[in-house]
Write a protein that holds these residues in place. Structure first.
Motif, PDB file in Angstrom:
ATOM      1  N   SER A 196      19.766  -8.362 -45.600  1.00 15.66           N
ATOM      2  CA  SER A 196      18.326  -8.108 -45.519  1.00 15.66           C
ATOM      3  C   SER A 196      17.754  -8.553 -44.175  1.00 15.66           C
ATOM      4  O   SER A 196      16.640  -8.196 -43.823  1.00 15.66           O
ATOM      5  CB  SER A 196      17.597  -8.860 -46.636  1.00 15.66           C
ATOM      6  N   LEU A 197      18.509  -9.339 -43.410  1.00 15.60           N
ATOM      7  CA  LEU A 197      18.113  -9.861 -42.097  1.00 15.60           C
ATOM      8  C   LEU A 197      16.941 -10.831 -42.191  1.00 15.60           C
ATOM      9  O   LEU A 197      16.200 -11.023 -41.233  1.00 15.60           O
ATOM     10  CB  LEU A 197      17.784  -8.727 -41.121  1.00 15.60           C
ATOM     11  N   ARG A 198      16.775 -11.483 -43.328  1.00 13.02           N
ATOM     12  CA  ARG A 198      15.657 -12.402 -43.513  1.00 13.02           C
ATOM     13  C   ARG A 198      16.085 -13.842 -43.775  1.00 13.02           C
ATOM     14  O   ARG A 198      15.246 -14.729 -43.790  1.00 13.02           O
ATOM     15  CB  ARG A 198      14.771 -11.941 -44.676  1.00 13.02           C
ATOM     16  N   ASP A 224      23.801  -1.538 -43.205  1.00 10.47           N
ATOM     17  CA  ASP A 224      24.032  -0.646 -44.339  1.00 10.47           C
ATOM     18  C   ASP A 224      22.884   0.356 -44.409  1.00 10.47           C
ATOM     19  O   ASP A 224      21.743   0.026 -44.089  1.00 10.47           O
ATOM     20  CB  ASP A 224      24.086  -1.472 -45.627  1.00 10.47           C
ATOM     21  N   ASN A 225      23.178   1.584 -44.831  1.00 12.46           N
ATOM     22  CA  ASN A 225      22.140   2.611 -44.966  1.00 12.46           C
ATOM     23  C   ASN A 225      21.047   2.214 -45.952  1.00 12.46           C
ATOM     24  O   ASN A 225      19.946   2.753 -45.906  1.00 12.46           O
ATOM     25  CB  ASN A 225      22.752   3.942 -45.413  1.00 12.46           C
ATOM     26  N   GLU A 226      21.357   1.295 -46.871  1.00 13.15           N
ATOM     27  CA  GLU A 226      20.356   0.855 -47.842  1.00 13.15           C
ATOM     28  C   GLU A 226      19.232   0.064 -47.178  1.00 13.15           C
ATOM     29  O   GLU A 226      18.175  -0.124 -47.765  1.00 13.15           O
ATOM     30  CB  GLU A 226      21.009   0.005 -48.929  1.00 13.15           C
ATOM     31  N   PRO A 238      15.685   0.217 -41.384  1.00 14.79           N
ATOM     32  CA  PRO A 238      15.680  -0.480 -40.099  1.00 14.79           C
ATOM     33  C   PRO A 238      14.283  -0.745 -39.550  1.00 14.79           C
ATOM     34  O   PRO A 238      14.061  -1.740 -38.876  1.00 14.79           O
ATOM     35  CB  PRO A 238      16.475   0.440 -39.170  1.00 14.79           C
ATOM     36  N   GLU A 239      13.340   0.136 -39.834  1.00 11.51           N
ATOM     37  CA  GLU A 239      11.972  -0.076 -39.346  1.00 11.51           C
ATOM     38  C   GLU A 239      11.392  -1.371 -39.894  1.00 11.51           C
ATOM     39  O   GLU A 239      10.756  -2.139 -39.181  1.00 11.51           O
ATOM     40  CB  GLU A 239      11.076   1.119 -39.718  1.00 11.51           C
ATOM     41  N   ILE A 240      11.607  -1.631 -41.169  1.00 13.11           N
ATOM     42  CA  ILE A 240      11.090  -2.846 -41.800  1.00 13.11           C
ATOM     43  C   ILE A 240      11.969  -4.047 -41.465  1.00 13.11           C
ATOM     44  O   ILE A 240      11.478  -5.111 -41.086  1.00 13.11           O
ATOM     45  CB  ILE A 240      10.985  -2.655 -43.327  1.00 13.11           C
ATOM     46  N   ALA A 241      13.290  -3.885 -41.599  1.00 13.94           N
ATOM     47  CA  ALA A 241      14.211  -5.007 -41.395  1.00 13.94           C
ATOM     48  C   ALA A 241      14.168  -5.566 -39.977  1.00 13.94           C
ATOM     49  O   ALA A 241      14.300  -6.767 -39.763  1.00 13.94           O
ATOM     50  CB  ALA A 241      15.635  -4.581 -41.746  1.00 13.94           C
ATOM     51  N   LEU A 242      13.976  -4.688 -38.998  1.00 16.06           N
ATOM     52  CA  LEU A 242      14.029  -5.126 -37.598  1.00 16.06           C
ATOM     53  C   LEU A 242      12.659  -5.463 -37.010  1.00 16.06           C
ATOM     54  O   LEU A 242      12.572  -5.878 -35.857  1.00 16.06           O
ATOM     55  CB  LEU A 242      14.725  -4.058 -36.755  1.00 16.06           C
ATOM     56  N   LEU A 243      11.614  -5.323 -37.794  1.00 20.37           N
ATOM     57  CA  LEU A 243      10.260  -5.574 -37.308  1.00 20.37           C
ATOM     58  C   LEU A 243      10.091  -6.957 -36.645  1.00 20.37           C
ATOM     59  O   LEU A 243       9.528  -7.037 -35.550  1.00 20.37           O
ATOM     60  CB  LEU A 243       9.259  -5.395 -38.456  1.00 20.37           C
TER      61      LEU A 243
END
Length: 143
Positions: free
Chosen positions: A90-92, A114-116, A119-124
């Motif tokens: 989740s990168l959080r 993962d495609n799930e 990226p717009e939200i996860a990498l913000l």
């Protein structure tokens, strides 16, 4: 070229360019397949690159596969390219956040998502990013 070979070739190309690779994964089977494939590619090349596994169960898990894990030390993080498998796709949470903050401005580095993961939200929190991002599906496994 199958998914696993493509992911691993992108990782090796990133290392050759002097960047590091971050692969957050939560499926143990996919992690072991990817680790094995990258290790084989590195052994057949002239590249000497450390591979780190960050996980609360890494030592126990890797002991079953007869691999001794190495852990991140600050000197190695700063001086040499490496490949890091980490939890929390989740990168959080955890060390993934620290590594992304360190590498997100390095255009030579690669993040495999993962495609799930959106990226717009996860990498913000990490924008602007110069780091390359490769998205692929681990849901059905890697063949």
């Amino acid at each position: 070229m199958d998914k696993l070979a493509f992911i691993c070739s992108c990782a090796i190309d990133t290392i050759k360019d002097g960047g590091s690779v971050l692969i957050p994964m939560n499926r143990i089977g996919n992690f072991l397949k990817t680790l094995e494939h990258i290790s084989v590619l590195l052994e057949s090349s002239t590249l000497k690159v450390p591979i780190y596994v960050i996980s609360s169960i890494a030592e126990e898990l890797l002991s079953y596969t007869n691999i001794i894990p190495e852990w991140l030390c600050k000197e190695r993080q700063e001086k040499e390219p490496c490949i890091v498998f980490s939890p929390h796709w989740s990168l959080r949470l955890g060390p993934t956040v620290h590594l992304l903050h360190r590498w997100c401005q390095d255009e030579r580095s690669l993040l495999v998502l993962d495609n799930e993961v959106n990226p717009e939200i996860a990498l913000l929190p990490f924008k602007p990013m110069a780091m390359k991002v490769l998205q692929c599906s681990f849901l059905s496994g890697i063949k």
